[in-house]
Design a protein around this motif. Structure first.
Motif, PDB file in Angstrom:
ATOM      1  N   VAL A 324     -12.141  -7.126  -0.782  1.00 43.26           N
ATOM      2  CA  VAL A 324     -10.932  -6.295  -0.787  1.00 43.26           C
ATOM      3  C   VAL A 324      -9.952  -6.763   0.288  1.00 43.26           C
ATOM      4  CG1 VAL A 324     -10.031  -3.955  -0.610  1.00 43.26           C
ATOM      5  CG2 VAL A 324     -12.259  -4.333  -1.652  1.00 43.26           C
ATOM      6  N   THR A 325     -10.450  -7.049   1.489  1.00 40.46           N
ATOM      7  CA  THR A 325      -9.539  -7.517   2.543  1.00 40.46           C
ATOM      8  C   THR A 325      -8.975  -8.902   2.211  1.00 40.46           C
ATOM      9  OG1 THR A 325     -11.508  -8.196   3.798  1.00 40.46           O
ATOM     10  CG2 THR A 325     -10.450  -6.150   4.465  1.00 40.46           C
ATOM     11  N   ALA A 326      -9.697  -9.683   1.392  1.00 40.21           N
ATOM     12  CA  ALA A 326      -9.150 -10.969   0.940  1.00 40.21           C
ATOM     13  C   ALA A 326      -7.915 -10.736   0.070  1.00 40.21           C
ATOM     14  CB  ALA A 326     -10.209 -11.743   0.152  1.00 40.21           C
ATOM     15  N   ILE A 327      -7.981  -9.701  -0.781  1.00 40.26           N
ATOM     16  CA  ILE A 327      -6.837  -9.373  -1.638  1.00 40.26           C
ATOM     17  C   ILE A 327      -5.692  -8.797  -0.807  1.00 40.26           C
ATOM     18  CG2 ILE A 327      -6.081  -7.892  -3.544  1.00 40.26           C
ATOM     19  CD1 ILE A 327      -9.011  -8.083  -4.573  1.00 40.26           C
ATOM     20  N   ILE A 328      -6.023  -7.981   0.197  1.00 35.49           N
ATOM     21  CA  ILE A 328      -4.982  -7.416   1.068  1.00 35.49           C
ATOM     22  C   ILE A 328      -4.283  -8.528   1.845  1.00 35.49           C
ATOM     23  CG2 ILE A 328      -4.567  -5.899   3.058  1.00 35.49           C
ATOM     24  CD1 ILE A 328      -6.781  -4.073   2.001  1.00 35.49           C
ATOM     25  N   ILE A 329      -5.029  -9.555   2.261  1.00 38.39           N
ATOM     26  CA  ILE A 329      -4.406 -10.716   2.914  1.00 38.39           C
ATOM     27  C   ILE A 329      -3.382 -11.352   1.973  1.00 38.39           C
ATOM     28  CG2 ILE A 329      -4.849 -13.132   3.560  1.00 38.39           C
ATOM     29  CD1 ILE A 329      -7.278 -12.236   5.072  1.00 38.39           C
ATOM     30  N   GLY A 330      -3.772 -11.482   0.690  1.00 38.49           N
ATOM     31  CA  GLY A 330      -2.850 -12.038  -0.301  1.00 38.49           C
ATOM     32  C   GLY A 330      -1.595 -11.196  -0.420  1.00 38.49           C
ATOM     33  N   ALA A 331      -1.757  -9.875  -0.422  1.00 35.50           N
ATOM     34  CA  ALA A 331      -0.598  -8.976  -0.500  1.00 35.50           C
ATOM     35  C   ALA A 331       0.302  -9.133   0.726  1.00 35.50           C
ATOM     36  CB  ALA A 331      -1.080  -7.529  -0.615  1.00 35.50           C
ATOM     37  N   MET A 332      -0.301  -9.307   1.904  1.00 31.55           N
ATOM     38  CA  MET A 332       0.484  -9.477   3.128  1.00 31.55           C
ATOM     39  C   MET A 332       1.251 -10.800   3.106  1.00 31.55           C
ATOM     40  SD  MET A 332      -2.220  -7.878   5.913  1.00 31.55           S
ATOM     41  CE  MET A 332      -1.103  -7.705   7.296  1.00 31.55           C
ATOM     42  N   PHE A 333       0.627 -11.851   2.559  1.00 34.16           N
ATOM     43  CA  PHE A 333       1.329 -13.132   2.424  1.00 34.16           C
ATOM     44  C   PHE A 333       2.543 -12.992   1.495  1.00 34.16           C
ATOM     45  CE2 PHE A 333      -2.590 -15.536   3.821  1.00 34.16           C
ATOM     46  CZ  PHE A 333      -1.980 -16.126   4.913  1.00 34.16           C
ATOM     47  N   ILE A 334       2.351 -12.254   0.397  1.00 32.27           N
ATOM     48  CA  ILE A 334       3.444 -12.045  -0.560  1.00 32.27           C
ATOM     49  C   ILE A 334       4.632 -11.380   0.123  1.00 32.27           C
ATOM     50  CG2 ILE A 334       4.103 -10.679  -2.596  1.00 32.27           C
ATOM     51  CD1 ILE A 334       1.276 -11.212  -3.702  1.00 32.27           C
ATOM     52  N   HIS A 335       4.337 -10.491   1.072  1.00 33.68           N
ATOM     53  CA  HIS A 335       5.401  -9.763   1.772  1.00 33.68           C
ATOM     54  C   HIS A 335       5.871 -10.472   3.048  1.00 33.68           C
ATOM     55  CE1 HIS A 335       5.518  -6.044  -0.648  1.00 33.68           C
ATOM     56  NE2 HIS A 335       4.251  -6.337  -0.906  1.00 33.68           N
ATOM     57  N   GLY A 336       5.493 -11.727   3.194  1.00 31.77           N
ATOM     58  CA  GLY A 336       6.011 -12.533   4.292  1.00 31.77           C
ATOM     59  C   GLY A 336       5.285 -12.380   5.612  1.00 31.77           C
ATOM     60  N   LEU A 337       4.093 -11.759   5.599  1.00 35.31           N
ATOM     61  CA  LEU A 337       3.319 -11.612   6.834  1.00 35.31           C
ATOM     62  C   LEU A 337       2.227 -12.677   6.885  1.00 35.31           C
ATOM     63  CD1 LEU A 337       2.899  -7.741   6.876  1.00 35.31           C
ATOM     64  CD2 LEU A 337       4.448  -9.080   8.281  1.00 35.31           C
ATOM     65  N   ASN A 338       1.784 -13.006   8.071  1.00 37.56           N
ATOM     66  CA  ASN A 338       0.752 -14.023   8.249  1.00 37.56           C
ATOM     67  C   ASN A 338      -0.398 -13.434   9.050  1.00 37.56           C
ATOM     68  OD1 ASN A 338      -0.622 -16.422   8.270  1.00 37.56           O
ATOM     69  ND2 ASN A 338       0.622 -17.363   9.869  1.00 37.56           N
ATOM     70  N   PRO A 339      -1.405 -12.846   8.354  1.00 34.51           N
ATOM     71  CA  PRO A 339      -2.534 -12.242   9.081  1.00 34.51           C
ATOM     72  C   PRO A 339      -3.248 -13.278   9.930  1.00 34.51           C
ATOM     73  CG  PRO A 339      -2.578 -11.667   6.751  1.00 34.51           C
ATOM     74  CD  PRO A 339      -1.555 -12.745   6.908  1.00 34.51           C
ATOM     75  N   GLY A 340      -3.616 -12.884  11.133  1.00 35.75           N
ATOM     76  CA  GLY A 340      -4.282 -13.811  12.035  1.00 35.75           C
ATOM     77  C   GLY A 340      -3.872 -13.543  13.468  1.00 35.75           C
ATOM     78  N   PRO A 341      -4.180 -14.459  14.362  1.00 34.91           N
ATOM     79  CA  PRO A 341      -3.899 -14.241  15.792  1.00 34.91           C
ATOM     80  C   PRO A 341      -2.432 -13.943  16.090  1.00 34.91           C
ATOM     81  CG  PRO A 341      -5.297 -16.171  15.474  1.00 34.91           C
ATOM     82  CD  PRO A 341      -4.864 -15.739  14.120  1.00 34.91           C
ATOM     83  N   MET A 342      -1.523 -14.577  15.340  1.00 33.34           N
ATOM     84  CA  MET A 342      -0.099 -14.394  15.632  1.00 33.34           C
ATOM     85  C   MET A 342       0.426 -13.045  15.143  1.00 33.34           C
ATOM     86  SD  MET A 342       0.583 -16.939  17.385  1.00 33.34           S
ATOM     87  CE  MET A 342       2.342 -16.662  17.580  1.00 33.34           C
ATOM     88  N   LEU A 343      -0.286 -12.406  14.211  1.00 39.43           N
ATOM     89  CA  LEU A 343       0.171 -11.107  13.720  1.00 39.43           C
ATOM     90  C   LEU A 343       0.211 -10.087  14.848  1.00 39.43           C
ATOM     91  CD1 LEU A 343       0.869  -9.404  11.126  1.00 39.43           C
ATOM     92  CD2 LEU A 343      -1.540  -8.722  11.124  1.00 39.43           C
ATOM     93  N   MET A 344      -0.801 -10.136  15.726  1.00 40.37           N
ATOM     94  CA  MET A 344      -0.886  -9.185  16.835  1.00 40.37           C
ATOM     95  C   MET A 344       0.240  -9.408  17.840  1.00 40.37           C
ATOM     96  SD  MET A 344      -3.798  -7.540  16.116  1.00 40.37           S
ATOM     97  CE  MET A 344      -4.581  -6.908  17.588  1.00 40.37           C
ATOM     98  N   ILE A 345       0.785 -10.619  17.862  1.00 38.07           N
ATOM     99  CA  ILE A 345       1.857 -10.954  18.810  1.00 38.07           C
ATOM    100  C   ILE A 345       3.223 -10.731  18.170  1.00 38.07           C
ATOM    101  CG2 ILE A 345       2.873 -12.811  20.200  1.00 38.07           C
ATOM    102  CD1 ILE A 345       0.024 -14.052  20.290  1.00 38.07           C
ATOM    103  N   GLU A 346       3.395 -11.257  16.937  1.00 42.05           N
ATOM    104  CA  GLU A 346       4.699 -11.206  16.290  1.00 42.05           C
ATOM    105  C   GLU A 346       4.990  -9.854  15.652  1.00 42.05           C
ATOM    106  OE1 GLU A 346       4.479 -14.398  13.539  1.00 42.05           O
ATOM    107  OE2 GLU A 346       4.652 -15.972  15.068  1.00 42.05           O
ATOM    108  N   ARG A 347       3.978  -9.235  15.024  1.00 44.79           N
ATOM    109  CA  ARG A 347       4.189  -7.960  14.344  1.00 44.79           C
ATOM    110  C   ARG A 347       3.106  -6.950  14.739  1.00 44.79           C
ATOM    111  NH1 ARG A 347       7.217  -8.249   9.616  1.00 44.79           N
ATOM    112  NH2 ARG A 347       7.131  -5.971   9.739  1.00 44.79           N
ATOM    113  N   PRO A 348       3.032  -6.567  16.016  1.00 42.89           N
ATOM    114  CA  PRO A 348       1.981  -5.625  16.438  1.00 42.89           C
ATOM    115  C   PRO A 348       2.088  -4.271  15.748  1.00 42.89           C
ATOM    116  CG  PRO A 348       3.628  -5.891  18.164  1.00 42.89           C
ATOM    117  CD  PRO A 348       3.922  -6.926  17.130  1.00 42.89           C
ATOM    118  N   GLU A 349       3.297  -3.914  15.287  1.00 43.72           N
ATOM    119  CA  GLU A 349       3.465  -2.612  14.631  1.00 43.72           C
ATOM    120  C   GLU A 349       2.630  -2.512  13.345  1.00 43.72           C
ATOM    121  OE1 GLU A 349       6.739  -5.207  12.888  1.00 43.72           O
ATOM    122  OE2 GLU A 349       5.771  -4.909  14.840  1.00 43.72           O
TER     123      GLU A 349
END
Length: 500
Positions: A324-349
């Motif tokens: 399920v989290t693999a699919i949610i990662i795909g959804a986040m990519f579609i919306h222009g987000l990049n899950p991973g270490p930089m997410l906590m820095i660039e988009r902490p919200e």
């Protein structure tokens, strides 16, 4: 801490409604065998790619949290786990329903599921970086040892005969190996049949061995009156919650750790928590497998805690904890987000929004889970001549829905007949399911482990005993193995005699 985004889904009416709708839908999707949470979330991507990110995430998180819990409903009432994570729940939940305590069982499982979910979320919020760093330390050999530790759970699922349990577990491992070899594409146990190249659907095996076999077993008692369900109270007494709190916290800890390991999930976490509950519960009021409340609480707390655990590697490393989290990662990519270490820095919200939505979904899960129980348990009170055809119909629909394949229905019916004869001759079906679940994990990680050590068995064992993590897992494997032998039981008897 960003309280504004944490409470965003709580104070925005649209987001609040989406989380509530998702949780409600997830509970009932999870309760229908064959309709998985993974399927529901994957279908949602095609509908939500044009939505705002917060709206899409709210609905997906609600369905995820509700769906993991929802599988327990049919596991308790019909002995058909709605999801793989509810397999262990059926072992003691269904015997409770047969005693007329379905309402109490569902109330207790709902409360402990919510508690486990909250523990997972707290760990996600406080210790995400530390847990993800720990999960990254796992090498292929560690996953192999973890899977071997899991397969040794046959001792807890075998009933009175360990030998029969070992046979059933080996049968499950063999079933899991059917199909094309994932590394070499060599056919295994396909007997020249193209239909077997993709393997045997785990859902078909699960529904057949649990649901269809139980319906066939009960056909012998079709004239017996249905057990009247006693529903004095649905919300568990406070003293019961306090009594089982230590066990639920232990099980939640297991769920978080297993959930944070990529490729595992709530089903393995629930089975491991069930085994742990059997080991730490010295004098249960009812024996395990016959309606022990501890056997209901442990898997339910663990599989919901695994939800928070699965988000840990996803948000901190960009590695999905489960399907399920693999699919949610795909959804986040579609919306222009990049899950991973930089997410906590660039988009902490986003991190704090997901955390808040998970807490809200847990609250809705508790509310929806505790309502409608009186109506839901009427299913168990249906005349047996009506109930068993209904179970068979649900089983056929569930098996077909996974791949839209009539072959899966044939397999499901075949495993139903196999499960019937296994039960008739004293073999438990739980170890078969355990073997099927863990076969791929053992197969893949044995290959990776031995290839990484240049196909040298001495080097593999050297790596196990020189790595602290691997050594701890190896010691755990040895201890669990010894504890399942007659020698261990003999030693315990001698020790108890010496003390007396």
């Amino acid at each position: 801490m960003d309280w504004t985004h944490f409470f965003m889904s709580w104070i925005d009416p649209q987001l609040l409604m989406l989380v509530a709708l998702g949780t409600f839908a997830g509970i009932y999707v999870g309760a229908i065998p064959g309709l998985s949470v993974t399927m529901a979330v994957s279908i949602l991507i095609s509908f939500t790619f044009s939505w705002e990110m917060f709206d899409a995430l709210s609905l997906m998180i609600g369905i995820y949290m509700g769906g993991v819990y929802g599988g327990s409903r049919t596991a308790i009432l019909l002995n058909i786990p709605g999801a793989p994570s509810a397999i262990a729940t059926a072992l003691d939940g269904y015997p409770l329903a047969k005693k007329g305590l379905a309402g109490e069982a569902i109330g207790l499982s709902t409360t402990m599921s919510a508690l486990g979910g909250l523990v997972g979320i707290v760990v996600l919020g406080i210790g995400a970086p530390a847990v993800s760093e720990f999960a990254l330390r796992f090498q292929p050999r560690d996953y192999l040892l973890l899977a071997i530790l899991g397969i040794l759970l046959v001792g807890s699922l075998s009933g009175e005969s360990l030998v029969k349990g070992i046979f059933a577990g080996a049968l499950g491992l063999t079933i899991g190996c059917v199909g094309l070899d994932p590394l070499t594409a060599q056919e295994r146990f396909t007997f020249g049949q193209i239909e077997l190249w993709g393997g045997i659907s785990f859902i078909a095996v699960m529904i057949g061995l649990f649901g269809v076999s139980e319906a066939l077993m009960q056909l012998q008692h079709v004239d017996t009156a249905a057990v009247k369900q006693v529903i004095r109270r649905i919300v568990p007494e406070w003293r019961s919650v306090v009594k089982y709190l230590p066990l639920s916290l232990q099980s939640s800890a297991i769920g978080v750790i297993i959930g944070a390991l990529p490729g595992t999930g709530g089903d393995i976490a629930a089975l491991m928590a069930y085994d742990q509950a059997k080991r730490v519960t010295k004098n249960p009021e009812t024996p395990f497998g016959e309606g022990a409340k501890e056997g209901l609480i442990a898997p339910e707390a663990a599989n919901n805690a695994a939800v928070g655990g699965a988000f840990v590697p996803m948000l901190t490393l960009g590695i999905p904890g489960d399907a399920v989290t693999a699919i949610i990662i795909g959804a986040m990519f579609i919306h222009g987000l990049n899950p991973g270490p930089m997410l906590m820095i660039e988009r902490p919200e986003m991190f704090w929004f997901i955390l808040g939505a998970l807490v809200l979904a847990t609250f809705f899960m508790l509310v929806f889970g505790l309502t409608g129980i009186r109506l839901f348990v009427k299913i168990v009170e249906l005349p047996r001549a009506v109930l068993f055809p209904l179970i068979l119909l649900l089983s056929i629909v569930g098996a077909f829905a996974v791949n839209n394949s009539i072959i899966d229905v044939y397999f499901m019916l075949g495993f139903g007949v196999l499960g019937y004869f296994m039960k008739m001759y004293g073999y438990q079906v739980g170890p078969v399911i355990l073997g099927v679940i863990l076969s791929r994990l053992i197969d893949d990680n044995w290959r990776r482990a031995i290839i990484s050590e240049q196909e040298s068995l001495p080097r593999l064992f050297h790596g196990i005993f020189t790595s602290p993590l691997s050594a701890v897992l190896m010691i755990a494997v040895i201890l669990v193995f010894v504890s399942n032998t007659p020698l261990w039981a003999w030693g315990k008897r001698r020790l108890s005699r010496g003390r007396s």
